[in-house]
Motif scaffolding. Structure first.
Motif, mmCIF file in Angstrom:
data_model
loop_
_atom_site.group_PDB
_atom_site.id
_atom_site.type_symbol
_atom_site.label_atom_id
_atom_site.label_comp_id
_atom_site.label_asym_id
_atom_site.label_seq_id
_atom_site.Cartn_x
_atom_site.Cartn_y
_atom_site.Cartn_z
ATOM 1 N N VAL A 62 119.896 48.335 21.364
ATOM 2 C CA VAL A 62 118.535 48.882 21.456
ATOM 3 C C VAL A 62 117.786 48.688 20.138
ATOM 4 O O VAL A 62 116.593 48.391 20.133
ATOM 5 C CB VAL A 62 118.579 50.382 21.858
ATOM 6 C CG1 VAL A 62 117.221 51.042 21.705
ATOM 7 C CG2 VAL A 62 119.095 50.526 23.278
ATOM 8 N N LEU A 63 118.472 48.808 19.032
ATOM 9 C CA LEU A 63 117.845 48.643 17.717
ATOM 10 C C LEU A 63 117.655 47.175 17.343
ATOM 11 O O LEU A 63 117.046 46.883 16.307
ATOM 12 C CB LEU A 63 118.674 49.342 16.636
ATOM 13 C CG LEU A 63 118.748 50.866 16.734
ATOM 14 C CD1 LEU A 63 119.692 51.417 15.669
ATOM 15 C CD2 LEU A 63 117.359 51.482 16.587
ATOM 16 N N GLY A 64 118.180 46.267 18.147
ATOM 17 C CA GLY A 64 118.011 44.843 17.879
ATOM 18 C C GLY A 64 118.965 44.279 16.837
ATOM 19 O O GLY A 64 118.760 43.180 16.329
ATOM 20 N N GLN A 65 120.039 44.993 16.542
ATOM 21 C CA GLN A 65 121.044 44.549 15.571
ATOM 22 C C GLN A 65 122.193 43.879 16.338
ATOM 23 O O GLN A 65 123.226 44.478 16.596
ATOM 24 C CB GLN A 65 121.574 45.749 14.777
ATOM 25 C CG GLN A 65 120.520 46.486 13.991
ATOM 26 C CD GLN A 65 120.089 45.694 12.782
ATOM 27 O OE1 GLN A 65 120.892 45.005 12.163
ATOM 28 N NE2 GLN A 65 118.815 45.784 12.451
ATOM 29 N N MET A 66 121.978 42.624 16.705
ATOM 30 C CA MET A 66 122.940 41.944 17.574
ATOM 31 C C MET A 66 124.311 41.727 16.920
ATOM 32 O O MET A 66 125.327 41.767 17.609
ATOM 33 C CB MET A 66 122.379 40.600 18.046
ATOM 34 C CG MET A 66 121.340 40.741 19.126
ATOM 35 S SD MET A 66 122.013 41.619 20.552
ATOM 36 C CE MET A 66 120.864 42.962 20.674
ATOM 37 N N GLY A 67 124.354 41.517 15.624
ATOM 38 C CA GLY A 67 125.646 41.354 14.947
ATOM 39 C C GLY A 67 126.512 42.592 15.106
ATOM 40 O O GLY A 67 127.705 42.504 15.445
ATOM 41 N N TRP A 68 125.933 43.759 14.855
ATOM 42 C CA TRP A 68 126.671 45.010 14.995
ATOM 43 C C TRP A 68 126.987 45.298 16.456
ATOM 44 O O TRP A 68 128.049 45.823 16.785
ATOM 45 C CB TRP A 68 125.900 46.181 14.387
ATOM 46 C CG TRP A 68 125.997 46.210 12.905
ATOM 47 C CD1 TRP A 68 125.013 45.905 12.017
ATOM 48 C CD2 TRP A 68 127.157 46.543 12.130
ATOM 49 N NE1 TRP A 68 125.491 46.026 10.733
ATOM 50 C CE2 TRP A 68 126.789 46.420 10.768
ATOM 51 C CE3 TRP A 68 128.452 46.928 12.438
ATOM 52 C CZ2 TRP A 68 127.695 46.665 9.739
ATOM 53 C CZ3 TRP A 68 129.342 47.181 11.410
ATOM 54 C CH2 TRP A 68 128.955 47.046 10.081
ATOM 55 N N ALA A 69 126.056 44.955 17.351
ATOM 56 C CA ALA A 69 126.295 45.173 18.780
ATOM 57 C C ALA A 69 127.487 44.342 19.248
ATOM 58 O O ALA A 69 128.332 44.832 20.009
ATOM 59 C CB ALA A 69 125.044 44.826 19.584
ATOM 60 N N ILE A 70 127.569 43.104 18.799
ATOM 61 C CA ILE A 70 128.709 42.254 19.159
ATOM 62 C C ILE A 70 130.005 42.815 18.583
ATOM 63 O O ILE A 70 131.037 42.858 19.256
ATOM 64 C CB ILE A 70 128.466 40.803 18.691
ATOM 65 C CG1 ILE A 70 127.339 40.181 19.524
ATOM 66 C CG2 ILE A 70 129.744 39.971 18.779
ATOM 67 C CD1 ILE A 70 126.851 38.852 18.995
ATOM 68 N N PHE A 71 129.953 43.270 17.335
ATOM 69 C CA PHE A 71 131.129 43.870 16.705
ATOM 70 C C PHE A 71 131.644 45.054 17.527
ATOM 71 O O PHE A 71 132.839 45.149 17.833
ATOM 72 C CB PHE A 71 130.800 44.318 15.278
ATOM 73 C CG PHE A 71 131.885 45.144 14.644
ATOM 74 C CD1 PHE A 71 133.034 44.545 14.164
ATOM 75 C CD2 PHE A 71 131.764 46.523 14.546
ATOM 76 C CE1 PHE A 71 134.047 45.306 13.595
ATOM 77 C CE2 PHE A 71 132.769 47.292 13.976
ATOM 78 C CZ PHE A 71 133.912 46.679 13.497
ATOM 79 N N PHE A 72 130.738 45.955 17.902
ATOM 80 C CA PHE A 72 131.158 47.124 18.676
ATOM 81 C C PHE A 72 131.570 46.742 20.094
ATOM 82 O O PHE A 72 132.426 47.395 20.700
ATOM 83 C CB PHE A 72 130.055 48.195 18.683
ATOM 84 C CG PHE A 72 130.066 49.042 17.452
ATOM 85 C CD1 PHE A 72 130.957 50.090 17.308
ATOM 86 C CD2 PHE A 72 129.195 48.779 16.405
ATOM 87 C CE1 PHE A 72 130.980 50.868 16.168
ATOM 88 C CE2 PHE A 72 129.207 49.554 15.256
ATOM 89 C CZ PHE A 72 130.110 50.597 15.137
ATOM 90 N N GLY A 73 130.991 45.672 20.633
ATOM 91 C CA GLY A 73 131.413 45.181 21.940
ATOM 92 C C GLY A 73 132.847 44.677 21.910
ATOM 93 O O GLY A 73 133.640 44.942 22.818
ATOM 94 N N VAL A 74 133.180 43.944 20.861
ATOM 95 C CA VAL A 74 134.553 43.450 20.704
ATOM 96 C C VAL A 74 135.514 44.627 20.499
ATOM 97 O O VAL A 74 136.625 44.648 21.046
ATOM 98 C CB VAL A 74 134.641 42.440 19.533
ATOM 99 C CG1 VAL A 74 136.077 42.103 19.190
ATOM 100 C CG2 VAL A 74 133.847 41.186 19.862
#
Length: 89
Positions: A40-52
């Motif tokens: 939602v915040l647009g931080q795709m790097g962190w979103a991918i990290f938390f997805g993994v």
């Protein structure tokens, strides 16, 4: 009853599977929350990290549930004495 040390303790180690199940579920909830928040915040790097991280926690949950369902050989109670591992030929 004192069983003494046999030298094969690492082969007979028992995991606290219910505790591990709780920790994996807790980690999965927070990893999913982190994935959603950072997406939602647009931080795709962190979103991918938390997805993994969520994927790893979900995998651990599956493994732990499988071991719990396999019965007392993998989740013995206090009344089950240590056993010698099955030797495969």
């Amino acid at each position: 009853m004192h069983l003494g040390r046999t030298g094969s303790e690492p082969l007979q180690a028992r995991s606290a599977l219910r505790l591990r199940l709780g920790l994996a579920a807790f980690g999965l909830v927070w990893a999913i929350a982190g994935t959603v928040i950072f997406s939602v915040l647009g931080q795709m790097g962190w979103a991918i990290f938390f997805g993994v991280l969520a994927l790893a926690a979900a995998t651990d949950l599956v493994v732990v549930v499988r071991h719990i369902r396999q019965g007392p050989h993998y989740q013995p109670g206090p009344d089950v004495p240590p056993y010698h591992p099955v030797r495969r030929r």
